[in-house]
Design an enzyme around this catalytic site. Structure first.
Site, PDB file in Angstrom:
ATOM      1  NE  ARG A  63      -3.358   2.237   2.991  1.00  0.00           N
ATOM      2  CZ  ARG A  63      -3.712   2.613   4.208  1.00  0.00           C
ATOM      3  NH1 ARG A  63      -3.326   1.888   5.259  1.00  0.00           N
ATOM      4  NH2 ARG A  63      -4.438   3.698   4.399  1.00  0.00           N
ATOM      5  CG  ASN A  95      -0.538   8.198   3.406  1.00  0.00           C
ATOM      6  OD1 ASN A  95      -0.827   7.184   2.790  1.00  0.00           O
ATOM      7  ND2 ASN A  95      -0.030   9.280   2.825  1.00  0.00           N
ATOM      8  CG  HIS A 194      -8.262  -3.511  -2.196  1.00  0.00           C
ATOM      9  ND1 HIS A 194      -9.281  -2.637  -2.531  1.00  0.00           N
ATOM     10  CD2 HIS A 194      -7.188  -2.725  -1.907  1.00  0.00           C
ATOM     11  CE1 HIS A 194      -8.831  -1.389  -2.448  1.00  0.00           C
ATOM     12  NE2 HIS A 194      -7.564  -1.420  -2.063  1.00  0.00           N
TER      13      HIS A 194
END
Length: 324
Positions: A63, A95, A194
């Site tokens: 990510r 984030n 994902h």
């Protein structure tokens, strides 16, 4: 050493992807072969140590590479710490849920690399190697990573608005990916990331409660799955749930199988089924796991070329958290 058939195929894909991005003259596989031959080995060793302590940390590192590339390009700007005068990317809202451990792993790798070959390996390349090695660890393809990125000197929290939120519908999602030089097919393949990792309830709770005046839950979310998620995410909570419950730590095509039965966690996941073109690709990936892994690897190489600094641009940071 001779390349096997699979490795040769991936090498060809890498060249084609770099050509498409206009980066073929700057990034190359084996960039550190002479200047720092143990670079990728050191990255792998430190990742292996981290995975022994936290088996899910690889999803955070993947990510982080995505978040770095989509904001100002793949220049390691995500890693820079905020100062009293500047809020950096890592403190931008998208984030906030990135584990501190991810940054600490990069600190350890950078320290070893500086001892091995001072001022040679960029923080941006470390992120790219870590993303690849994490994917491979969970069962994806170990694809060749072209390197030679330089580190950026600018990091601003406000720039994280460039990251696609989990609430995006297909139109906005496609427009954003295209603006980064990525195709619709790249977008669908990269969404498959994902298949590993966790999400916080706040990222999708709007689909569970008070979706509209007419219905409680998003009608594109399977009712049984919605009920399960409400159990895991009581109103007002921000618990963590698996992104891909059938196999949360396996890089496979389960994510796409879930989309076929309305079990996509985010709006931006399930929206891939809303149009014929993207839905057709979802169905192909759901049937052909090897195809998904191959396309994902190619899309990662392409994404890893977004806005790169090369040659005399940028710098090679001594400490990934601080501009030289």
């Amino acid at each position: 050493m001779a390349l096997g058939r699979g490795e040769m195929s991936l090498a060809i894909i890498v060249v084609l992807c770099l050509s498409a991005m206009g980066a073929e003259a700057y990034l190359k596989v084996g960039f550190y072969s002479y200047s720092c031959p143990k670079a990728e080995e050191i990255v792998q060793e430190e990742l292996d140590k981290a995975l022994e302590e936290d088996k899910g940390i690889g999803s955070d590192l993947l990510r982080m590479h995505f978040h770095d590339c989509f904001v100002r390009g793949c220049d390691g700007s995500l890693l820079i710490d905020s100062t009293k005068d500047n809020a950096a990317e890592k403190d931008g809202k998208p984030n906030e849920t990135v584990e501190d451990e991810g940054f600490e792993i990069i600190d350890k790798i950078k320290e070893r690399l500086e001892a091995e070959c001072k001022g040679t390996v960029s923080c941006a390349d470390i992120l790219a190697f870590l993303a690849r090695d994490s994917v491979a660890h969970y069962g994806g393809v170990h694809y060749p990573v072209p390197a030679g990125r330089r580190d950026g000197r600018i990091s601003r929290a406000n720039d994280t608005l460039d990251l696609p939120p989990p609430t995006f519908k297909l139109g906005n999602l496609t427009k954003l990916f295209v603006s980064k030089g990525l195709s619709r097919d790249d977008m669908v393949a990269l969404s498959g990331a994902h298949t590993i990792g966790i999400a916080h309830c706040s990222a999708f709770s709007d689909r569970l409660y008070n979706f509209s005046q007419m219905v409680k839950a998003d009608p594109s979310l399977h009712p049984t799955y919605a009920a399960q998620l409400r159990g895991e995410c009581p109103t007002g909570s921000d618990n963590e749930v698996d992104m891909d419950p059938p196999s949360p730590l396996t890089f496979d095509n389960s994510y796409f199988k879930s989309l076929l039965v309305n079990r996509g966690l985010f709006t931006s996941d399930q929206t891939l089924m809303s149009k014929h073109g993207t839905a057709t690709l979802v169905k192909r990936f759901a049937k052909k796991p090897a195809l998904f892994k191959k396309k994902f690897a190619a899309a990662m190489v392409k994404m890893g070329s977004i806005g790169v600094l090369t040659g005399e641009q940028g710098e090679i940071r001594t400490n990934c958290r601080v501009v030289n």
